[in-house]
Design an enzyme around this catalytic site. Structure first.
Site, mmCIF file in Angstrom:
data_model
loop_
_atom_site.group_PDB
_atom_site.id
_atom_site.type_symbol
_atom_site.label_atom_id
_atom_site.label_comp_id
_atom_site.label_asym_id
_atom_site.label_seq_id
_atom_site.Cartn_x
_atom_site.Cartn_y
_atom_site.Cartn_z
ATOM 1 N N LYS A 25 -10.566 -0.953 10.432
ATOM 2 C CA LYS A 25 -10.728 -2.084 9.787
ATOM 3 C C LYS A 25 -10.929 -3.399 10.678
ATOM 4 C CE LYS A 25 -7.477 -0.345 6.389
ATOM 5 N NZ LYS A 25 -8.114 0.076 5.237
ATOM 6 N N HIS A 42 0.925 -1.210 -0.138
ATOM 7 C CA HIS A 42 0.083 0.078 0.047
ATOM 8 C C HIS A 42 0.714 1.169 0.081
ATOM 9 C CE1 HIS A 42 -2.774 2.901 1.659
ATOM 10 N NE2 HIS A 42 -3.769 2.234 1.603
ATOM 11 N N CYS A 62 -4.591 2.659 -3.610
ATOM 12 C CA CYS A 62 -3.439 3.035 -3.152
ATOM 13 C C CYS A 62 -2.136 1.974 -3.329
ATOM 14 C CB CYS A 62 -3.646 3.213 -1.696
ATOM 15 S SG CYS A 62 -4.795 4.491 -1.055
ATOM 16 N N GLN A 105 -4.678 -5.338 6.764
ATOM 17 C CA GLN A 105 -5.786 -6.418 6.340
ATOM 18 C C GLN A 105 -5.717 -7.389 7.056
ATOM 19 O OE1 GLN A 105 -8.051 -5.136 4.564
ATOM 20 N NE2 GLN A 105 -7.203 -3.021 3.782
ATOM 21 N N ASP A 138 3.097 -4.468 8.202
ATOM 22 C CA ASP A 138 1.663 -3.855 7.909
ATOM 23 C C ASP A 138 0.545 -4.736 7.779
ATOM 24 O OD1 ASP A 138 -0.384 -2.568 6.834
ATOM 25 O OD2 ASP A 138 0.388 -1.778 5.033
#
Ligand code: 7TS
Length: 423
Positions: free
Chosen positions: A243, A140, A381, A220, A217
């Site tokens: 999220k 991202h 993104c 998600q 990261d």
């Protein structure tokens, strides 16, 4: 896969078999009963942000209406209660990701701020000209741009691990790119544009063998996978509250205590100090050293409620259900003429990116919207990733545990309408 019109009894049976009653769970999310353009909402944009259960809404409402006050400073009852709720949330996050200590949990605005914190605190202290920072081709922008800024400021360079046509990271290339010049690896756990689940544990082990710290990261990942930062052995882990069914504007940076201890502050201000004179400031202990200024108290308390809610649902029950939903959706979409699914990794989270012959992704999104189906269309993104696949944009269906097969059937029907319109 079940075809439209398949028996409802069979579906109910399968849901139960997965130990998960989706219709009951849906009752927890007031927005899911709503309408868009007169059609029942089908919310498939969960990778952008997830919906909020009533308990999160109520918890934030309760804070704002009954004990709103600033934390860590007041001697009065409201402030004590707010401070207690805020610090309880930190402990909830600690248990949620299995951090060793609650001081390893730093509250930030979201994944983006978490990565920027590492880049500009750890990065500025540790990275020098000639060093290399390693990321992957499926990052991202928030896991690309902070490193580019750091590279510009230090003279370091960014190296990128390539992926195959299925959207899987090439492990042998990763190993080759890990050199004595590599100072940091920062990699996405689950790709927001492809759904690929990266073998982060293995990536971390390989990096650590060379003494290279790793940032994960996890934006998600946290809504779909049980995250255990100690088992992963990552040095940093970033995720966003919105999220994982919590509020926007709040997220977490986890860092190993010894890393965070050695890092300079990211921002200066109130709460991050022990004492200040014009000659010298003594910084506060972890985690406060990295939490300058009044934080998003309502957000933190809401995130705590979201974690309690997720624990009640059980990510271990959600996983098989979402996987089944992904298989159902993949099969249904694959049967549509002219569709190309971008991202076909063996290990995937419940997310499908696709392009449709002759119909721009934005038009797909607009037509689906008229049918009440919310998806995201664009580059997500991840512009370098779009370039890798030779597409300007994709349409993206991202599923959560409250989605159903019936909603996928509505999506498929709406896609046929799009094909008819663009003929
Ligand atoms: N990393 C990944 C993998 C993401 O998917 C996102 C947001 C971020 C970082 C940044 O998170 P933030 O909460 O700080 O904004 N992804 C998306 C998306 O896919 N659609 O909208 C936002």
């Amino acid at each position: 896969m079940s075809t439209p019109g398949r028996s409802v009894t069979a579906k109910v049976h399968e849901d139960r078999a997965a130990g998960f009653d989706v219709n009951e769970v849906r009752q927890d999310f007031p927005i899911l009963g709503g309408k868009v353009h007169g059609k029942s909402l089908v919310y498939f944009d969960n990778a952008a942000t997830s919906q909020k259960p009533q308990v999160v809404i109520d918890t934030v409402h309760e804070y704002l209406s009954t004990y709103n006050s600033n934390i860590h400073r007041g001697v009065h009852g409201l402030s004590e209660r707010a401070t207690e709720a805020y610090e309880q949330s930190r402990k909830k996050v600690q248990r949620f990701i299995n951090a060793a200590e609650s001081r390893e949990v730093i509250f930030v605005r979201g994944t983006t701020e978490a990565i920027n914190l590492v880049a500009f605190s750890y990065g500025r202290q540790q990275i020098r000209a000639g060093d290399e920072i390693l990321i992957s081709a499926m990052e991202h922008h928030s896991n690309i741009v902070p490193w580019q800024i750091l590279c510009e400021q230090t003279g370091a360079s960014l190296r990128v691990v390539p992926i195959n046509d299925a959207g899987e990271l090439l492990l042998d290339e990763y190993e080759k790119l890990l050199t004595p010049r590599t100072r940091l690896v920062s990699v996405v756990y689950v790709s927001n544009a492809l759904g690929t689940i990266n073998p982060v544990r293995q990536l971390i082990r390989l990096a650590h063998r060379q003494g290279v710290p790793v940032v994960v990261d996890g934006a998600q990942a946290t809504a779909h996978l049980k995250v255990d930062v100690r088992e992963l052995d990552c040095d940093f882990f970033a995720f966003s509250g919105h999220k994982v069914f919590g509020p926007t504007g709040i997220g977490v940076l986890y860092g190993k205590a010894e890393m965070l201890e050695s890092m300079p502050p990211y921002q200066g201000g109130g709460d991050m100090i022990k004492s200040v004179t014009f000659e010298k400031t003594v910084y506060n202990d972890l985690p406060y050293k990295f939490e300058a200024g009044t934080p998003h108290i309502a957000g933190v308390i809401g995130l705590g409620a979201a974690i309690d809610y997720l624990n009640g649902i059980g990510l271990e029950r959600v996983g098989p259900y979402e996987h089944e939903l992904l298989e159902y959706a993949t099969e249904a979409l694959s049967a549509i003429p002219g569709i190309r699914i971008i991202g076909t990794a063996r290990e995937k989270a419940s997310l499908i990116s696709f392009v449709l012959d002759g119909v721009h992704a934005h038009d797909v999104g607009t037509i689906l919207d008229r049918e009440g189906v919310a998806i995201r269309a664009g580059h997500h993104c991840t512009m370098p990733l779009m370039r890798r696949f030779g597409v300007p944009a994709t349409a993206r269906v991202s599923l959560a545990f409250y989605n159903t097969r019936e909603e996928i059937d509505v999506l498929v029907g709406a896609l046929y309408k799009a094909i008819e319109m663009f003929g």
